[in-house]
Design an enzyme around this catalytic site. Structure first.
Site, PDB file in Angstrom:
ATOM      1  N   ARG A 102       0.848  -1.188   0.000  1.00  0.00           N
ATOM      2  CA  ARG A 102       0.000   0.000   0.000  1.00  0.00           C
ATOM      3  C   ARG A 102       0.892   1.250   0.000  1.00  0.00           C
ATOM      4  NH1 ARG A 102      -4.997   1.849  -1.237  1.00  0.00           N
ATOM      5  NH2 ARG A 102      -6.034   2.968   0.445  1.00  0.00           N
ATOM      6  N   THR A 375      -9.260   0.774  -9.518  1.00  0.00           N
ATOM      7  CA  THR A 375      -8.423  -0.228  -8.916  1.00  0.00           C
ATOM      8  C   THR A 375      -8.523  -1.405  -9.859  1.00  0.00           C
ATOM      9  OG1 THR A 375      -8.865   0.722  -6.763  1.00  0.00           O
ATOM     10  CG2 THR A 375      -8.341  -1.635  -6.793  1.00  0.00           C
ATOM     11  N   THR A 393      -3.900  -0.612  -7.200  1.00  0.00           N
ATOM     12  CA  THR A 393      -4.684   0.603  -7.444  1.00  0.00           C
ATOM     13  C   THR A 393      -3.844   1.856  -7.611  1.00  0.00           C
ATOM     14  OG1 THR A 393      -6.535   1.915  -6.600  1.00  0.00           O
ATOM     15  CG2 THR A 393      -4.969   1.139  -4.968  1.00  0.00           C
ATOM     16  N   GLY A 468     -13.509   0.786  -5.136  1.00  0.00           N
ATOM     17  CA  GLY A 468     -13.538   1.642  -3.938  1.00  0.00           C
ATOM     18  C   GLY A 468     -14.239   0.917  -2.795  1.00  0.00           C
TER      19      GLY A 468
HETATM   20  N1  GLY Z   1      -8.178   3.194  -3.428  1.00  0.00           N
HETATM   21  C1  GLY Z   1      -9.183   2.245  -3.215  1.00  0.00           C
HETATM   22  C2  GLY Z   1      -8.915   1.407  -2.013  1.00  0.00           C
HETATM   23  O1  GLY Z   1      -7.768   1.145  -1.686  1.00  0.00           O
HETATM   24  O2  GLY Z   1      -9.832   1.016  -1.354  1.00  0.00           O
END
Ligand code: GLY
Length: 562
Positions: A102, A375, A393, A468
């Protein structure tokens, strides 16, 4: 999207079952039933790249890496090297793996960096342009994945380099999406990228990305340092300076992917393996599945008003907790154990009324004791029994819309996944609080939920989706559709989905959701809002010696296998 998909068929395929043959003439195969290994992803050329690697003797992780890198070329709206993601895998030796790559907040990020002098939230800054970018994690993630692969990076990255260097024909959906983003590309870029075109893009146009090919070659030759240091890092830093971004050389050099303990929980006779925090999925998918396990959904049936009502209420309760309690566990003490305990969930379920919509204003996050679009997703399995589920994403389509000058890739706008101000919705309408406030180095809360279902220790389902905040509800419904409603894999992927996320207090339903069910839900007191596609779910189901891979018909998604 469905109309666009029809366009792709006209433009590219003589036969749905034709083999993908070249980057200029390829088919979109929605379903493959095979014996050895399969790949399903958001683009046929990326799925093809993964298949080629499987056939060269690579395992599921090798193929996933090749697919992921190819997506960064052929699906620039979400495939990426400038974003981040998660991998959940089950290896043939029985190990479950959860990799967190992330993005994280730059060291210079501050809690109130998106508030103006009057304290108003500036979502324009958290969603677009240089300041919206978190420190990218994808390349560190891919090199962490490599630990479980067999083939060298030079082999795995070759298809991506070739597609970037020599180009490929874009689909109708990609042309549409590039055209829709033209004004943003012009507004936010400091160096005109190849994606800007004076005449409209159309299906079949060739997209060549020389700068991206050069960056990919640096990664091939220098490893992760080919991205986080040297020439690519220099180009990112120059881009930051031109656009007043805050990512520094130290942020890039210091980025590390993290191996986490996979979230594993039982559902009836199955084990569900999914991603822990900073994905909210591991907590709220678990909450929703554990609540669903105690409901007679099967007897009510798929899309019956009663089943949709109960599932939507489970979603409402879970998302209320998400807003208050969930964030990066390295920075905030999240009471995961309590939130997912049977006792807590029973208490929460007592708030559900059997035949009546709840009201989000009356449902707050549970009270705990102090102790405690765009994503993209891909699945791969191989003949040895390895299975990989990756969601990655840029956040919004084409991320922050900024292509790193000279390096050819989009940066993410993942900072918007933080709660930039308590109660202010992000681009997905999600609200948050202290748990997900911005802090330097912290990872923003995600909904990405790459998931596996094991049956007697063997992989049965591999699933995931973009979307999302709808990601977790889509995974939840896909699993329930297969495990409870005995639906075919294709129906579980393609039938209309619904979504409740506590706030706003409404059920979003996809086009095609039955009108009589909508009306029955309205009579129970629900506000129903029709919206476009919910997710693009990819599923591989393995049973009876057969591997069934299905790509979502909402997009260009395609299955491959052998
Ligand atoms: N950007 C979408 C997520 O990580 O939930």
């Amino acid at each position: 999207m469905r109309l666009l998909f029809a366009g792709i068929l006209v433009s590219f395929t003589c036969s749905l079952y034709a083999q993908t043959s070249s980057p200029y003439h390829y088919a979109i195969q929605k379903k493959k039933v095979v014996a050895n290994g399969a790949v399903v992803s958001a683009h046929p050329l990326a799925s093809r790249a993964g298949l080629t690697i499987l056939q060269k003797g690579g395992n599921a992780v090798d193929a996933a890496i090749a697919t992921q890198l190819a997506l960064a070329v052929v699906y620039p709206a979400a495939g990426n090297i400038g974003g981040g993601g998660f991998m959940v895998a089950h290896l043939a030796d029985g190990r479950n793996i959860a990799l967190d790559f992330r993005e994280k907040a730059p060291a210079a990020a501050t809690r109130d960096m998106y508030l103006d002098a009057s304290g108003n939230a500036r979502t324009d800054l958290s969603q677009n342009g240089h300041l919206a970018a978190g420190v990218p994690g994808t390349i560190a993630g891919i090199f962490a994945e490599l630990k479980y692969a067999r083939l060298p990076m030079s082999t795995l990255i070759a298809p991506a380099i070739d597609l970037a260097e020599n180009g490929f024909a874009i689909t109708a959906a990609e042309a549409h999406s590039l055209n829709a983003a033209q004004s943003s590309f012009k507004k936010y870029n400091t160096v005109g990228p190849v994606f800007i075109k004076e005449e409209s893009w159309k299906a079949g146009d060739t997209l060549i990305q020389k700068d991206l090919a050069k960056t990919l070659r640096l990664i091939r030759d220098k490893g992760a340092a080919g991205f986080y240091e040297g020439e690519t890092a220099r180009l990112i830093l120059e881009e930051m300076q031109r656009g007043k971004g805050i990512i520094t050389a130290a942020d890039l050099a210091g980025y590390q992917a993290k191996e986490r303990e996979a979230t594993v929980f039982p559902y009836k006779q199955y084990s569900i393996v999914t991603m822990p925090l900073p994905s909210s999925g591991g907590v709220i998918l678990q909450q929703m599945m554990k609540m669903a396990e105690e409901l007679p959904l099967k007897s009510y049936g798929f899309e019956s008003p009663k089943a949709v009502h109960l599932m939507a209420e489970a979603e409402r309760l879970a998302y209320a907790d998400r807003a208050k309690y969930l964030g990066d566990r390295d920075y905030y003490a999240v009471p995961v154990k309590t939130l997912t305990s049977k006792a807590y969930l029973h208490e929460r379920m007592s708030l559900i009324q059997p035949d009546k919509a709840g009201a989000s204003k009356d449902i707050q996050a549970g009270v705990l004791s102090p102790a405690s679009e765009e994503t993209t997703h891909l699945n791969v399995c191989d003949r040895q029994g390895n299975a990989v589920s990756i969601t990655t994403t840029l956040n919004g389509g084409y991320g922050n819309k900024v292509v790193v000058g000279g390096a050819g890739f989009f940066l993410n706008n993942e900072m918007d996944d933080f709660s930039i101000k308590p109660g202010v919705p992000n681009m997905y309408g999600a609200v948050g609080a202290e748990a997900n406030a911005i802090a330097p180095g912290k990872r923003m809360l995600s909904s990405m939920t790459p998931t596996l279902v094991l049956d007697k220790g063997k992989v049965f389902i591999i699933a995931g989706t973009p979307g999302g905040t709808t990601i977790t509800t889509s995974v939840f419904q896909t699993l329930i559709d297969i495990l409870e409603f005995n639906m075919t894999t294709e129906d579980a992927v393609n039938k209309p989905k619904f979504h409740h996320q506590w706030l706003p207090d409404e059920i979003f339903v996809e086009t095609g959701f039955p009108i009589e069910v909508r009306e029955a839900l309205q009579k129970m007191g629900y506000t129903i809002t029709q919206r476009g596609s919910i997710g693009r779910t990819e599923v591989i189901k393995i049973s009876g010696g057969k591997i069934e891979a299905v790509g979502d018909s909402r997009g260009d998604d395609a299955a491959e296998g052998y």
